[in-house]
Design a protein around this motif. Structure first.
Motif, PDB file in Angstrom:
ATOM      1  N   TYR A  69       0.819  -1.082   0.254  1.00  0.00           N
ATOM      2  CA  TYR A  69       0.079  -0.045  -0.036  1.00  0.00           C
ATOM      3  C   TYR A  69       0.812   0.929   0.246  1.00  0.00           C
ATOM      4  O   TYR A  69       0.522   2.198  -0.859  1.00  0.00           O
ATOM      5  CB  TYR A  69      -0.843   0.223   0.865  1.00  0.00           C
ATOM      6  N   GLU A  70       2.018   1.483   0.817  1.00  0.00           N
ATOM      7  CA  GLU A  70       2.486   2.202   0.627  1.00  0.00           C
ATOM      8  C   GLU A  70       3.537   3.184   0.152  1.00  0.00           C
ATOM      9  O   GLU A  70       3.956   3.972  -0.613  1.00  0.00           O
ATOM     10  CB  GLU A  70       3.166   2.080   2.467  1.00  0.00           C
ATOM     11  N   ALA A  71       3.873   1.849  -1.129  1.00  0.00           N
ATOM     12  CA  ALA A  71       4.613   1.988  -2.083  1.00  0.00           C
ATOM     13  C   ALA A  71       3.829   3.034  -3.215  1.00  0.00           C
ATOM     14  O   ALA A  71       4.280   3.333  -4.516  1.00  0.00           O
ATOM     15  CB  ALA A  71       4.997   0.322  -3.406  1.00  0.00           C
ATOM     16  N   PHE A  72       2.150   2.920  -3.344  1.00  0.00           N
ATOM     17  CA  PHE A  72       1.559   3.320  -4.129  1.00  0.00           C
ATOM     18  C   PHE A  72       1.229   5.144  -4.071  1.00  0.00           C
ATOM     19  O   PHE A  72       2.561   5.570  -3.044  1.00  0.00           O
ATOM     20  CB  PHE A  72       0.006   3.188  -3.649  1.00  0.00           C
ATOM     21  N   PRO A  73       0.904   5.804  -4.571  1.00  0.00           N
ATOM     22  CA  PRO A  73       1.038   7.361  -4.748  1.00  0.00           C
ATOM     23  C   PRO A  73       0.186   7.885  -3.507  1.00  0.00           C
ATOM     24  O   PRO A  73      -0.715   7.366  -3.616  1.00  0.00           O
ATOM     25  CB  PRO A  73       0.683   8.400  -6.460  1.00  0.00           C
ATOM     26  N   LEU A  74       0.533   9.096  -2.760  1.00  0.00           N
ATOM     27  CA  LEU A  74       0.168   9.801  -1.826  1.00  0.00           C
ATOM     28  C   LEU A  74      -1.398  10.006  -2.790  1.00  0.00           C
ATOM     29  O   LEU A  74      -2.052  10.593  -3.902  1.00  0.00           O
ATOM     30  CB  LEU A  74       0.750  11.130  -1.663  1.00  0.00           C
ATOM     31  N   PHE A  75      -2.522  10.319  -2.029  1.00  0.00           N
ATOM     32  CA  PHE A  75      -4.057  10.969  -1.963  1.00  0.00           C
ATOM     33  C   PHE A  75      -4.312   9.450  -2.822  1.00  0.00           C
ATOM     34  O   PHE A  75      -5.558   9.511  -2.979  1.00  0.00           O
ATOM     35  CB  PHE A  75      -3.394  12.054  -2.436  1.00  0.00           C
ATOM     36  N   VAL A  76      -3.451   8.426  -4.125  1.00  0.00           N
ATOM     37  CA  VAL A  76      -5.053   7.823  -4.491  1.00  0.00           C
ATOM     38  C   VAL A  76      -4.935   6.461  -4.156  1.00  0.00           C
ATOM     39  O   VAL A  76      -5.608   5.946  -4.011  1.00  0.00           O
ATOM     40  CB  VAL A  76      -3.247   7.465  -5.549  1.00  0.00           C
ATOM     41  N   ARG A  77      -3.716   6.072  -2.902  1.00  0.00           N
ATOM     42  CA  ARG A  77      -4.185   4.497  -2.318  1.00  0.00           C
ATOM     43  C   ARG A  77      -4.713   4.526  -1.978  1.00  0.00           C
ATOM     44  O   ARG A  77      -5.350   3.919  -1.130  1.00  0.00           O
ATOM     45  CB  ARG A  77      -2.306   4.649  -1.816  1.00  0.00           C
ATOM     46  N   PRO A  78      -5.119   6.120  -0.516  1.00  0.00           N
ATOM     47  CA  PRO A  78      -6.541   6.305  -0.128  1.00  0.00           C
ATOM     48  C   PRO A  78      -7.599   5.777  -0.823  1.00  0.00           C
ATOM     49  O   PRO A  78      -8.530   4.734  -0.969  1.00  0.00           O
ATOM     50  CB  PRO A  78      -6.584   7.613   0.591  1.00  0.00           C
ATOM     51  N   VAL A  79      -7.637   6.021  -2.322  1.00  0.00           N
ATOM     52  CA  VAL A  79      -8.986   5.735  -2.638  1.00  0.00           C
ATOM     53  C   VAL A  79      -8.873   4.397  -2.717  1.00  0.00           C
ATOM     54  O   VAL A  79      -9.991   3.939  -3.064  1.00  0.00           O
ATOM     55  CB  VAL A  79      -9.071   6.678  -4.370  1.00  0.00           C
ATOM     56  N   ILE A  80      -7.995   3.784  -3.695  1.00  0.00           N
ATOM     57  CA  ILE A  80      -7.590   3.115  -4.497  1.00  0.00           C
ATOM     58  C   ILE A  80      -8.610   1.966  -2.876  1.00  0.00           C
ATOM     59  O   ILE A  80      -9.131   0.417  -2.882  1.00  0.00           O
ATOM     60  CB  ILE A  80      -6.547   2.180  -4.498  1.00  0.00           C
ATOM     61  N   TYR A  81      -8.042   1.796  -1.478  1.00  0.00           N
ATOM     62  CA  TYR A  81      -7.951   1.403  -0.402  1.00  0.00           C
ATOM     63  C   TYR A  81      -9.094   1.122  -0.022  1.00  0.00           C
ATOM     64  O   TYR A  81     -10.319   0.075   0.188  1.00  0.00           O
ATOM     65  CB  TYR A  81      -6.801   1.632   0.448  1.00  0.00           C
ATOM     66  N   PHE A  82     -10.194   2.268   0.153  1.00  0.00           N
ATOM     67  CA  PHE A  82     -11.596   2.392   0.259  1.00  0.00           C
ATOM     68  C   PHE A  82     -12.385   1.381  -1.166  1.00  0.00           C
ATOM     69  O   PHE A  82     -13.134   0.536  -0.157  1.00  0.00           O
ATOM     70  CB  PHE A  82     -11.532   4.170   0.210  1.00  0.00           C
TER      71      PHE A  82
END
Length: 286
Positions: free
Chosen positions: A229-242
């Protein structure tokens, strides 16, 4: 030959929680130890109804407090169960542990992984990949310690562990106000840690951290997914995770209460971490 169990509970102004925690822990055949960090309410009066093993130690952070307790309390048990004041031992877990420790445990096993049953606004959050979530709360004395991290710290067990199928109930908040305040604080700690890791990655030469392993135990797999998860770009990863958590992993089945929980804990909290990382990086460039 039977085994013996000690329980360690950390407290600070936990009068609302500690009675129910201790009442549930009393189902276990165990010695209970309280480590308080200066409560000013009647927390300790409630604790004295269940145990006289009450110790005071100034609070630095959770990891330091837990490790101080492991290193300094006059523990006598073969095994140690670590609880928080907002934890509840289910009757099923108590029965299973009393049975396990009524006889000798396989000497190859040094710890047990126990899942937390998250209770949010009175509802059990069952979906969205949030259950089961395993933690190494229980280990042989001398074979476990807490990771030295400011947030998202776990107990690390030396040796083999076994997964239990019974739960600890985790009552994670008494109100949305306290939930948001606590998560804002934790977001600050996590952002600071991740920025420090980017600038000077921590090398775990002594095996003090839970290692990320895709094919490891449940804790190691979760740490592996967190690293991904931490390897993904900022602000993109919360959208993907949710999106994964709420839709693909069926978080929506937890109803309106689940929507509040999954959005706040699965999106807002992680977006806030990213925002704080972004802020710290801008400050570091000045």
């Amino acid at each position: 030959m039977s085994e013996s169990l000690d329980i360690i509970i950390l407290t600070f102004n936990e009068a609302k929680n500690i009675g129910d925690c201790l009442q549930s822990a009393a189902l276990l055949k165990a010695n209970i130890y309280i480590v308080d960090s200066g409560s000013t309410d009647n927390t300790l009066d409630i604790c004295r109804l269940y145990t006289q093993n009450i110790f005071n130690h100034p609070f630095e952070n959770y990891a330091a407090q837990r490790n101080w307790a492991l290193d300094n309390l006059p523990l006598t048990g073969t095994w140690i169960l670590n609880l928080d004041a907002d934890h509840r031992v289910t009757p099923e877990l108590a029965a299973q542990l009393n049975d396990i420790f009524s006889k000798s445990v396989d000497p190859e096993i040094n710890g047990f992984l126990i899942s937390r049953r998250t209770m949010f606004m009175g509802k059990w959050i069952k979906h969205g990949g949030h259950y089961p979530t395993y933690h190494a709360n229980l280990f042989r004395q001398g074979f476990g310690h807490c990771e030295e991290k400011l947030y998202d710290q776990h107990f690390k067990v030396t040796g083999n562990t076994q997964v239990l199928k019974t739960d600890i109930i985790d009552v994670i908040t008494d109100s949305l106000t306290s939930f948001i305040a606590r998560h804002n604080h934790w977001a600050t700690l996590e952002a600071q840690y991740l920025v420090e890791q980017q600038n000077a990655p921590l090398v775990d030469d002594n095996g003090k951290l839970v290692h990320p392993r895709l094919f490891g135990n449940p804790m190691e797999r979760r740490r592996y997914m967190k690293k991904r998860y931490e390897a993904f770009p900022l602000f993109v990863r919360p959208v993907i995770y949710f999106t994964i958590r709420y839709f693909i992993k069926l978080g929506f089945l937890d109803g309106k209460t689940g929507l509040v929980f999954h959005f706040l804990q699965g999106f807002w909290f992680r977006f806030l971490i990213d925002a704080k990382i972004y802020e710290l990086r801008k400050e570091n460039k000045k």
